[in-house]
Write a protein that holds these residues in place. Structure first.
Motif, short mmCIF file in Angstrom:
data_model
loop_
_atom_site.label_atom_id
_atom_site.label_comp_id
_atom_site.label_asym_id
_atom_site.label_seq_id
_atom_site.Cartn_x
_atom_site.Cartn_y
_atom_site.Cartn_z
N ASP A 66 -0.49 3.68 7.84
CA ASP A 66 -1.23 3.89 7.20
C ASP A 66 -2.94 2.48 8.32
O ASP A 66 -1.72 1.27 8.77
N GLN A 67 -3.38 3.03 8.38
CA GLN A 67 -4.22 1.72 9.40
C GLN A 67 -5.15 1.77 8.82
O GLN A 67 -6.42 2.89 7.96
N VAL A 68 -5.98 0.57 9.35
CA VAL A 68 -7.51 0.00 7.93
C VAL A 68 -8.64 0.22 8.53
O VAL A 68 -8.60 -1.04 9.85
N VAL B 247 -9.06 3.77 4.75
CA VAL B 247 -7.61 4.06 4.91
C VAL B 247 -7.35 5.54 5.47
O VAL B 247 -7.54 6.33 4.79
N PHE B 248 -6.76 5.25 7.35
CA PHE B 248 -5.76 6.50 7.02
C PHE B 248 -4.89 6.31 7.69
O PHE B 248 -3.97 5.27 7.94
N ALA B 249 -3.76 7.47 8.60
CA ALA B 249 -2.79 8.00 8.66
C ALA B 249 -2.77 8.94 9.40
O ALA B 249 -3.59 9.87 9.46
N VAL B 250 -2.43 8.71 11.16
CA VAL B 250 -2.25 10.20 12.09
C VAL B 250 -0.59 10.96 11.68
O VAL B 250 0.03 10.18 11.17
N THR B 251 -1.50 11.66 11.40
CA THR B 251 -0.16 12.84 10.95
C THR B 251 0.85 13.47 11.61
O THR B 251 1.58 14.34 11.26
N THR C 255 -6.80 10.88 5.93
CA THR C 255 -8.03 10.55 4.82
C THR C 255 -7.46 9.33 3.78
O THR C 255 -7.33 10.25 2.80
N LYS C 256 -6.67 8.31 3.22
CA LYS C 256 -5.90 8.57 1.69
C LYS C 256 -7.10 7.37 1.40
O LYS C 256 -6.53 7.45 0.29
N GLU C 257 -7.68 6.71 1.84
CA GLU C 257 -8.78 5.65 0.86
C GLU C 257 -10.02 5.54 2.19
O GLU C 257 -9.86 5.51 2.07
N LEU C 258 -10.90 5.61 0.47
CA LEU C 258 -12.36 5.10 0.73
C LEU C 258 -12.89 4.49 -0.18
O LEU C 258 -13.24 4.56 -0.89
N GLN C 259 -13.66 2.38 0.17
CA GLN C 259 -14.25 2.32 -0.46
C GLN C 259 -15.87 1.85 0.14
O GLN C 259 -15.45 1.57 1.58
N LEU C 260 -16.83 1.72 -0.55
CA LEU C 260 -17.98 1.68 -0.46
C LEU C 260 -18.51 0.45 -0.76
O LEU C 260 -18.13 -0.21 -1.60
N ALA C 261 -19.10 -0.77 0.06
CA ALA C 261 -19.95 -1.76 -0.25
C ALA C 261 -21.14 -1.20 -0.39
O ALA C 261 -22.03 -1.01 0.73
N VAL C 262 -22.07 -1.02 -1.57
CA VAL C 262 -23.66 -0.54 -1.35
C VAL C 262 -24.31 -1.97 -1.64
O VAL C 262 -24.27 -2.15 -3.54
N SER C 263 -25.68 -2.31 -1.16
CA SER C 263 -25.73 -3.13 -2.16
C SER C 263 -27.24 -3.59 -1.25
O SER C 263 -28.05 -2.66 -0.51
#
Length: 157
Positions: free
Chosen positions: A43-45, A68-72, A134-142
């Motif tokens: 996993d790479q961030v 967070v993603f990984a090469v498959t 793609t394993k995870e996505l987090q958004l920070a909206v302000s």
């Protein structure tokens, strides 16, 4: 040639794809074969700091993200795109700009789930064709900075 645990190497012979080498020791012809690319299969961030994005109502919101993603599939990751991390970052920024342009600034800040859902769908569908998951996505909206404060670093100078 030795490939470390959790890594892979794409080998070319005469400028054409030959094979993907997994972890372990491998025999490679010194002048005929060359390593085209090496990949970490874990996993790479990818983090991006918040940047101003214009919403559909003309106001700005600050949107940052972490993917967070990984090469498959190292072969696809080598020949379909130039660099997985850069391509994912550009795709995410483009999808965020496009989706933020379709909503209001207030809605983007109060209900970021809509942005998340759409950007996640775009990322998941597109990166699969690149040999990346793609394993995870987090958004920070302000909301943007207060009117008396500069909103970007360039305005400080």
């Amino acid at each position: 040639m030795t490939v470390g645990a959790g890594h892979s190497a794409v080998i070319e012979r005469g400028g054409r794809f030959r094979t993907v080498l997994g972890p372990g020791r491998h025999f490679v012809l010194p002048f005929a074969d060359r390593v085209r690319a090496r990949f970490d299969l874990g996993d790479q961030v990818l983090s991006a700091p918040p940047r101003p994005v214009e919403a559909g109502d003309g106001h700005e919101v600050l949107i940052g993200f972490e993917v967070v993603f990984a090469v498959t599939d190292p072969r696809l990751a080598t020949y379909e795109i130039a660099g997985p991390a850069l391509a994912i970052e550009q795709l995410t920024r483009t999808a965020l700009r496009q989706e933020a342009g379709l909503t209001t600034a207030e809605r983007a800040v109060t209900a970021p789930g809509d942005l998340h859902r759409t950007v996640w769908t775009v990322l998941h569908d597109t990166t699969g064709r690149w040999g990346v998951t793609t394993k995870e996505l987090q958004l920070a909206v302000s909301p943007p900075a207060a009117p008396g404060m500069p909103s970007t670093a360039q305005e400080w100078y």
